[in-house]
Design a protein around this motif. Structure first.
Motif, PDB file in Angstrom:
ATOM      1  N   SER A  87      27.931  42.976  51.350  1.00 13.92           N
ATOM      2  CA  SER A  87      28.824  42.730  52.479  1.00 13.92           C
ATOM      3  C   SER A  87      30.204  42.307  51.997  1.00 13.92           C
ATOM      4  N   PHE A  88      30.241  41.419  51.007  1.00 12.63           N
ATOM      5  CA  PHE A  88      31.525  41.001  50.453  1.00 12.63           C
ATOM      6  C   PHE A  88      32.261  42.192  49.851  1.00 12.63           C
ATOM      7  N   GLU A  89      31.536  43.034  49.136  1.00  9.05           N
ATOM      8  CA  GLU A  89      32.162  44.197  48.515  1.00  9.05           C
ATOM      9  C   GLU A  89      32.671  45.175  49.580  1.00  9.05           C
ATOM     10  N   ALA A  90      31.925  45.311  50.676  1.00  6.37           N
ATOM     11  CA  ALA A  90      32.360  46.186  51.771  1.00  6.37           C
ATOM     12  C   ALA A  90      33.645  45.670  52.397  1.00  6.37           C
ATOM     13  N   VAL A  91      33.749  44.351  52.517  1.00  2.00           N
ATOM     14  CA  VAL A  91      34.966  43.749  53.054  1.00  2.00           C
ATOM     15  C   VAL A  91      36.142  44.018  52.119  1.00  2.00           C
ATOM     16  N   GLY A  92      35.904  43.926  50.815  1.00  5.30           N
ATOM     17  CA  GLY A  92      36.967  44.221  49.855  1.00  5.30           C
ATOM     18  C   GLY A  92      37.451  45.654  49.964  1.00  5.30           C
ATOM     19  N   PRO A 151      33.351  24.821  49.017  1.00  6.17           N
ATOM     20  CA  PRO A 151      33.890  24.948  50.376  1.00  6.17           C
ATOM     21  C   PRO A 151      34.100  26.420  50.743  1.00  6.17           C
ATOM     22  N   PRO A 152      33.594  26.868  51.892  1.00  5.16           N
ATOM     23  CA  PRO A 152      33.775  28.278  52.262  1.00  5.16           C
ATOM     24  C   PRO A 152      35.234  28.676  52.381  1.00  5.16           C
ATOM     25  N   GLN A 153      36.086  27.710  52.768  1.00  7.73           N
ATOM     26  CA  GLN A 153      37.516  28.027  52.861  1.00  7.73           C
ATOM     27  C   GLN A 153      38.097  28.365  51.490  1.00  7.73           C
ATOM     28  N   MET A 154      37.614  27.666  50.463  1.00  8.79           N
ATOM     29  CA  MET A 154      38.091  27.940  49.112  1.00  8.79           C
ATOM     30  C   MET A 154      37.622  29.310  48.642  1.00  8.79           C
ATOM     31  N   VAL A 155      36.334  29.606  48.865  1.00 10.46           N
ATOM     32  CA  VAL A 155      35.784  30.890  48.436  1.00 10.46           C
ATOM     33  C   VAL A 155      36.507  32.037  49.135  1.00 10.46           C
ATOM     34  N   SER A 156      36.680  31.901  50.444  1.00 14.84           N
ATOM     35  CA  SER A 156      37.336  32.976  51.195  1.00 14.84           C
ATOM     36  C   SER A 156      38.784  33.150  50.758  1.00 14.84           C
ATOM     37  N   ALA A 157      39.467  32.033  50.456  1.00 15.62           N
ATOM     38  CA  ALA A 157      40.853  32.130  50.000  1.00 15.62           C
ATOM     39  C   ALA A 157      40.942  32.831  48.651  1.00 15.62           C
ATOM     40  N   HIS A 158      39.991  32.547  47.762  1.00 15.94           N
ATOM     41  CA  HIS A 158      39.982  33.207  46.455  1.00 15.94           C
ATOM     42  C   HIS A 158      39.732  34.712  46.585  1.00 15.94           C
ATOM     43  N   ILE A 159      38.762  35.076  47.431  1.00 18.21           N
ATOM     44  CA  ILE A 159      38.456  36.501  47.626  1.00 18.21           C
ATOM     45  C   ILE A 159      39.654  37.212  48.254  1.00 18.21           C
ATOM     46  N   PRO A 175      55.670  50.494  41.165  1.00 20.70           N
ATOM     47  CA  PRO A 175      56.304  51.105  40.000  1.00 20.70           C
ATOM     48  C   PRO A 175      55.870  50.437  38.698  1.00 20.70           C
ATOM     49  N   GLY A 176      55.522  51.253  37.713  1.00 23.38           N
ATOM     50  CA  GLY A 176      55.210  50.738  36.392  1.00 23.38           C
ATOM     51  C   GLY A 176      53.821  50.171  36.224  1.00 23.38           C
ATOM     52  N   THR A 177      53.017  50.192  37.273  1.00 20.63           N
ATOM     53  CA  THR A 177      51.670  49.636  37.169  1.00 20.63           C
ATOM     54  C   THR A 177      50.647  50.744  37.324  1.00 20.63           C
ATOM     55  N   LYS A 178      49.703  50.750  36.412  1.00 18.31           N
ATOM     56  CA  LYS A 178      48.632  51.733  36.482  1.00 18.31           C
ATOM     57  C   LYS A 178      47.378  51.125  35.872  1.00 18.31           C
ATOM     58  N   SER A 179      46.288  51.205  36.603  1.00 16.20           N
ATOM     59  CA  SER A 179      45.036  50.652  36.112  1.00 16.20           C
ATOM     60  C   SER A 179      44.162  51.766  35.560  1.00 16.20           C
ATOM     61  N   PRO A 180      43.422  51.481  34.476  1.00 19.87           N
ATOM     62  CA  PRO A 180      42.506  52.500  33.946  1.00 19.87           C
ATOM     63  C   PRO A 180      41.252  52.651  34.800  1.00 19.87           C
ATOM     64  N   PHE A 181      41.123  51.795  35.824  1.00 19.66           N
ATOM     65  CA  PHE A 181      39.959  51.833  36.701  1.00 19.66           C
ATOM     66  C   PHE A 181      40.408  51.960  38.152  1.00 19.66           C
ATOM     67  N   PRO A 182      39.597  52.570  39.004  1.00 19.51           N
ATOM     68  CA  PRO A 182      39.942  52.642  40.424  1.00 19.51           C
ATOM     69  C   PRO A 182      40.069  51.234  41.017  1.00 19.51           C
ATOM     70  N   PRO A 183      41.015  51.017  41.930  1.00 23.61           N
ATOM     71  CA  PRO A 183      41.169  49.688  42.539  1.00 23.61           C
ATOM     72  C   PRO A 183      39.874  49.158  43.150  1.00 23.61           C
ATOM     73  N   GLU A 184      39.088  50.046  43.761  1.00 23.62           N
ATOM     74  CA  GLU A 184      37.829  49.608  44.361  1.00 23.62           C
ATOM     75  C   GLU A 184      36.889  49.018  43.316  1.00 23.62           C
ATOM     76  N   ASP A 185      36.838  49.648  42.139  1.00 16.46           N
ATOM     77  CA  ASP A 185      35.978  49.136  41.067  1.00 16.46           C
ATOM     78  C   ASP A 185      36.492  47.803  40.542  1.00 16.46           C
ATOM     79  N   LEU A 186      37.789  47.687  40.392  1.00 16.86           N
ATOM     80  CA  LEU A 186      38.366  46.424  39.935  1.00 16.86           C
ATOM     81  C   LEU A 186      38.001  45.286  40.883  1.00 16.86           C
ATOM     82  N   LEU A 187      38.143  45.544  42.177  1.00 12.75           N
ATOM     83  CA  LEU A 187      37.880  44.495  43.152  1.00 12.75           C
ATOM     84  C   LEU A 187      36.402  44.147  43.220  1.00 12.75           C
ATOM     85  N   GLU A 188      35.546  45.154  43.222  1.00 13.28           N
ATOM     86  CA  GLU A 188      34.113  44.882  43.318  1.00 13.28           C
ATOM     87  C   GLU A 188      33.601  44.110  42.108  1.00 13.28           C
TER      88      GLU A 188
END
Length: 205
Positions: A87-92, A151-159, A175-188
């Protein structure tokens, strides 16, 4: 650009739509109310029947964005069951998808300098969006003794911060930024590492 506004019978929304187009093209400070009026196909004087100024217009664009955003977050979290981590990953993923599909709203919400405290309506819907993550954090921590739960507020703020960072750095073509991994993979992977580090999900989840 075809004229809207009076032709559609909803001048207020026509102005919001015009502002979203201009925000995408020039940023939240790169246009005037007169240009928004021209984009909507109305006179500059007509704008002041609905908005006190540009900030008021952008705040309404942000409010509408938060409405879409909160609905997407709710739907994503419900659709990620039965696993709390899923569920957290789906939200991301929903966060990334929103930033790509609604860039004008995204900028109005997060990059315009408009405070979510500007109006009660804006604050209410922004709080609802963040509440999805707080509710998820509470459910994840249910197996931990109350005195040891983060604290859930802390966890949610970090996510939220992690999601926003991935969007800003890698999902919007900065500009100038490129990741070797898809953004979805980085976040998950980031969400998984963070939640496991807090003991909210088991190592083999």
């Amino acid at each position: 650009m075809p004229k809207r506004g009076y032709h559609h019978g909803n001048l207020r929304q026509a102005l919001v739509d015009a502002s979203l187009t201009l925000i995408e093209e020039r940023g939240p400070t790169g246009f005037t109310l007169s240009e928004a009026a021209k984009q909507a196909g109305v006179t500059p004087a007509a704008v002041y029947r609905h908005f006190e100024g540009r900030a008021d217009l952008i705040a309404e664009a942000a409010r509408q964005g938060y409405e879409i955003f909160a609905d997407l977050m709710d739907h994503a979290y419900a659709g990620g069951q039965p696993s709390a981590l899923a569920s957290f990953e789906a939200v991301g993923r929903a966060y990334l998808a929103f930033a790509r599909k609604f860039p004008g709203h995204y900028v109005a919400m997060f990059e315009s300098g408009i405070s979510i405290q500007r109006t009660p309506e804006l604050h209410e819907v922004a709080t609802r969006a963040l509440g999805v993550l707080e509710r998820a954090a509470e459910e994840l921590a249910g197996h931990i003794p109350p005195e040891k739960r983060p604290p859930p507020q802390m966890v949610s703020a970090h996510i939220w911060a992690m999601s926003h960072g991935v969007v800003e750095l890698f999902a919007r073509g900065s500009p100038g930024t490129k990741s070797p991994f898809p953004p979805e993979d980085l976040l998950e992977t980031g969400i998984g590492i963070y939640l496991r580090g807090l003991g909210l999900v088991p190592p083999d989840a």
